[in-house]
Design a protein around this motif. Structure first.
Motif, short mmCIF file in Angstrom:
data_model
loop_
_atom_site.label_atom_id
_atom_site.label_comp_id
_atom_site.label_asym_id
_atom_site.label_seq_id
_atom_site.Cartn_x
_atom_site.Cartn_y
_atom_site.Cartn_z
N UNK A 103 0.82 -1.21 0.00
CA UNK A 103 0.00 0.00 0.00
C UNK A 103 0.85 1.27 0.00
N UNK A 104 1.97 1.25 0.75
CA UNK A 104 2.81 2.44 0.83
C UNK A 104 3.40 2.79 -0.52
N UNK A 105 3.84 1.79 -1.27
CA UNK A 105 4.42 2.04 -2.59
C UNK A 105 3.33 2.55 -3.54
N UNK A 106 2.13 1.97 -3.46
CA UNK A 106 1.03 2.44 -4.29
C UNK A 106 0.71 3.91 -3.99
N UNK A 107 0.77 4.27 -2.71
CA UNK A 107 0.48 5.65 -2.33
C UNK A 107 1.53 6.61 -2.90
N UNK A 108 2.79 6.18 -2.92
CA UNK A 108 3.84 7.01 -3.51
C UNK A 108 3.61 7.21 -5.00
#
Length: 293
Positions: free
Chosen positions: A178-183
């Motif tokens: 999720x964190x990479x998708x948010x970036x």
């Protein structure tokens, strides 16, 4: 299968898109004969609108354009299922919001008969056509069209004028943390960066390094290629995976919704490693493998 779903599939994506054109298309054309004017206060937004965030600066620019040139492309609406005097937006909520900022009292609309399922389907398609849609939201829209409405990648690609490989490559990005998708949503990473990180073991750590060092996509791909193998694996050097193997890993990961790694042993054999997050995922995997999913 529900009646709404049968109706949507029966009409087909191409038919649902008949009145849609990219919002950025500003060519002036003659008003359509079936366009009517409706008071702004009698129009309400779609409660299931996939897009939840509307950039205020972008809306202000659109409002300035509307003050100068008016509404070039009519909204697509349907009559509200509970009140025939009210119209529900199927496509064009940005124009409706900007028109209110521009203090327009009436808007041009095309009234269409859509079921709830078709209404959501058209809203998703309209979002995909937006030029400013980020890669993750675009991928999620493709996934929603396929999982909710039963469309195949080939059908979506044909209807939207995309290649199947474009859709498949974007959908693999949904396997990222999720964190990479948010970036990616925040444009700290491009779709190219994200594609390079899909098959690595620690995408979040590598993504953070890419952002901190402001690496290009090519530099990110090089970083992924030379990343050392974890110590739990054999110390024997592993050959670089070819594009077909990486694509197969992505397809299997998307299907199982778990990380899948394929390791060739140098002969005709090898290993396929499936990583599950918790016991619930393991139970779902067991059901899938046993044919009870």
């Amino acid at each position: 299968m529900s009646q709404n779903k049968r109706s949507s599939l029966g009409r087909g994506l191409s038919a649902l898109m008949a009145d849609l054109q990219p919002e950025g298309d500003t060519k002036t054309s003659e008003p359509r004969a079936d366009t009517i004017s409706v008071p702004t206060e009698q129009i309400t937004p779609n409660p299931d609108q996939p897009r939840r965030v509307f950039d205020q600066a972008s809306l202000a620019e659109l409002a300035d354009s509307i003050r100068t040139r008016g509404i070039i492309q009519p909204l697509i609406v349907r009559r509200h299922p509970d009140d025939a005097q009210i119209y529900q937006i199927v496509a064009g909520e940005r124009r409706w919001r900007a028109a209110q900022m521009a203090q327009l009292h009436e808007l041009p609309v095309l009234v269409r008969e859509f079921s709830d399922a078709e209404m959501l389907e058209v809203a998703i398609i309209e979002n995909i056509q937006r030029a400013d849609l980020n890669a993750i939201d675009e991928a999620a829209s493709y996934k929603q069209l396929m999982t909710r409405f039963g469309h195949t990648q080939e059908k979506v690609a044909e209807a939207l004028g995309k290649s199947r490989s474009h859709i498949a490559n974007l959908m693999r990005l949904l396997n990222l943390p999720d964190q990479v998708q948010e970036w990616v949503r925040e444009e700290k990473l491009s779709a190219g960066h994200a594609r390079a990180l899909v098959t690595v073991d620690n995408p979040t750590a590598l993504a953070r390094k890419v952002i901190e060092k402001d690496l290009s996509v090519r530099e990110t791909e090089a970083l992924v290629r030379k990343k050392p193998e974890p110590s739990t694996r054999s110390t024997t050097a592993q050959p670089e995976k070819d594009a077909d193997t990486r694509a197969l890993e992505g397809d299997l990961s998307a299907t199982l919704k778990m990380r899948v790694q394929i390791r060739h042993s140098g002969t005709d054999g090898g290993q396929m490693v499936i990583t599950y997050r918790d016991l619930e995922q393991l139970d779902r995997l067991c059901q899938t493998l046993s044919g009870n999913a």
